[in-house]
Scaffold this active site. Sequence first.
Site, mmCIF file in Angstrom:
data_model
loop_
_atom_site.group_PDB
_atom_site.id
_atom_site.type_symbol
_atom_site.label_atom_id
_atom_site.label_comp_id
_atom_site.label_asym_id
_atom_site.label_seq_id
_atom_site.Cartn_x
_atom_site.Cartn_y
_atom_site.Cartn_z
ATOM 1 N N GLU A 110 0.724 -1.187 0.141
ATOM 2 C CA GLU A 110 0.006 -0.009 -0.005
ATOM 3 C C GLU A 110 0.800 1.290 0.101
ATOM 4 O O GLU A 110 1.848 1.268 0.684
ATOM 5 C CB GLU A 110 -0.861 0.151 1.351
ATOM 6 C CG GLU A 110 -1.588 -0.915 1.568
ATOM 7 C CD GLU A 110 -2.494 -1.235 3.013
ATOM 8 O OE1 GLU A 110 -1.995 -0.093 3.604
ATOM 9 O OE2 GLU A 110 -3.240 -2.071 3.180
ATOM 10 N N CYS A 123 3.338 8.474 1.272
ATOM 11 C CA CYS A 123 3.686 7.603 2.194
ATOM 12 C C CYS A 123 4.223 6.504 1.393
ATOM 13 O O CYS A 123 3.349 5.656 0.911
ATOM 14 C CB CYS A 123 2.798 7.552 3.176
ATOM 15 S SG CYS A 123 3.285 6.421 4.732
ATOM 16 N N CYS A 130 5.759 -7.091 7.596
ATOM 17 C CA CYS A 130 6.896 -6.556 8.549
ATOM 18 C C CYS A 130 7.339 -7.617 9.412
ATOM 19 O O CYS A 130 6.416 -8.105 10.172
ATOM 20 C CB CYS A 130 6.551 -5.382 9.109
ATOM 21 S SG CYS A 130 7.693 -4.717 10.548
ATOM 22 N N CYS A 134 4.572 -5.725 15.604
ATOM 23 C CA CYS A 134 3.806 -4.817 16.590
ATOM 24 C C CYS A 134 2.359 -5.110 16.621
ATOM 25 O O CYS A 134 1.623 -5.194 15.654
ATOM 26 C CB CYS A 134 3.984 -3.199 16.320
ATOM 27 S SG CYS A 134 5.626 -2.892 16.416
ATOM 28 N N CYS A 137 -0.534 -3.196 14.893
ATOM 29 C CA CYS A 137 -0.360 -2.545 13.544
ATOM 30 C C CYS A 137 -0.715 -3.632 12.609
ATOM 31 O O CYS A 137 -0.280 -4.799 12.770
ATOM 32 C CB CYS A 137 1.236 -2.210 13.438
ATOM 33 S SG CYS A 137 1.754 -2.205 11.736
ATOM 34 N N CYS A 394 -1.357 2.016 8.385
ATOM 35 C CA CYS A 394 -0.157 1.202 8.037
ATOM 36 C C CYS A 394 -0.981 -0.342 7.722
ATOM 37 O O CYS A 394 -1.411 -0.966 8.674
ATOM 38 C CB CYS A 394 0.786 1.003 9.022
ATOM 39 S SG CYS A 394 2.108 -0.012 8.512
#
Length: 401
Positions: A110, A123, A130, A134, A137, A394
Amino acid sequence: MGAKAKGTMPDQIALLDLTHAQLRELLASWDEPSFRADQVWGWLYRSLVSDFDQMRNLPKEFRARLGEAAYLPTLTPLPVLSNVEGAEKVSADGLTRKVLFALRDGETIESVLMHYERRRTVCVSTQVGCPIGCPFCATGQSGFRRNLTAGEILEQVLYFARTVRSGPHPPLPPLLPRSGEGGVAPLSPKVGGEGMGERGPDSLITNVVLMGMGEPLLNYEATWQAVETLNDARGFGLGARRITLSTVGVVPGIRRLSREKLQVGLAVSLHAPTDRLRGKLVPLNRRYPLHRLMAACRDYGQSTGRRITFEYALMEGVNDSLEQAQRLGGLLQDSLLKVRCPCHVNLIPLNPTVGSSYQPSSRKVALAFQRELERQGVPTTLRVGRGVDIQAGCGQLRGKI
Ligand code: SAH
Ligand code: SF4
């Protein structure tokens, strides 16, 4: 070099994955004149072409050879919602546009374009998923697939620059002086392309933030190559001061960044003032605890002279008490401000994600938290939620598909 992909010859290279030096080397090996690399570079990053046939001033045979040896687009925008036409999701106020892209191997990422009063900011993502994980997220919850190549990182910016150029988009006031410079910098000589008029592509996209999916400092080489390419005055020409990299706190990466010639803005996602809490919210804290992170930030601030931003997503009942604000103020005072290392805190309202129980703090609590930090002499901004209605947080759009 580039990711091998569907629909391309097996040994084709992704042109956007080449540095200027690599492009020069390739074209020299074809016995092309030495100005050819600058011409191609100009078409790619100044005229923003997406097709070899648009490189009009290049000999036809050369374009054909380029088309055989290399391919250009690596991203395909995907339609994401039946009620929105095309590939973009636009917020109700029309100021935030989010795009889901398919990569050539079928993975998705994205990117977001945000219009502010005097800026147009893209962005970009640096990884598919990832590895940090976290819990608040959406990207972290989706797991890690792979690093992006430099070209895949860059092309997110090129895509939005092209869409802004073809309009309609809210107009910007006259070009801001490039920060750190006295006025509007003279444009670099037009080496290759056409179609940008007097202004460079940095008038279409004024800022780039490496804050999309993924941890940029865990994909250092590709991320940095993309930064250097965007900055290159022979092409896109985006000032280093207009580029900000957000990290969750990869200490060796921050140290490496502080030794780079280009000095980009650094944002560090802190989210908690103690190791105990941060270890839960940001699993990497167990490897790089706060004292090591703060020491690296101090060295970054001292060697670059740049003010560091600390991102802090306020989560109801988790990290938003007055006592936590006091601790955060104390931490930043002791490790940075007292040694004249400037920093500020950016409070972000948490964007709730599907499948996680974390909720945003109320406006009242957020304001009280901000007041307490400021009382302690820590400059603090409270960010307005951007594009919450289009899941611009995100990894949130990707999670829906
Ligand atoms: N991995 C890097 C950069 C990508 S995340 C980092 O963590 O800094 C970009 C920013 O979005 C980080 O500050 C991250 O903490 C924040 N973020 C992630 N999920 C969020 C959510 N649900 N609500 C608000 N901010 C979020
Ligand atoms: Fe990764 Fe950043 Fe999301 Fe954490 S917040 S999982 S580091 S993208």
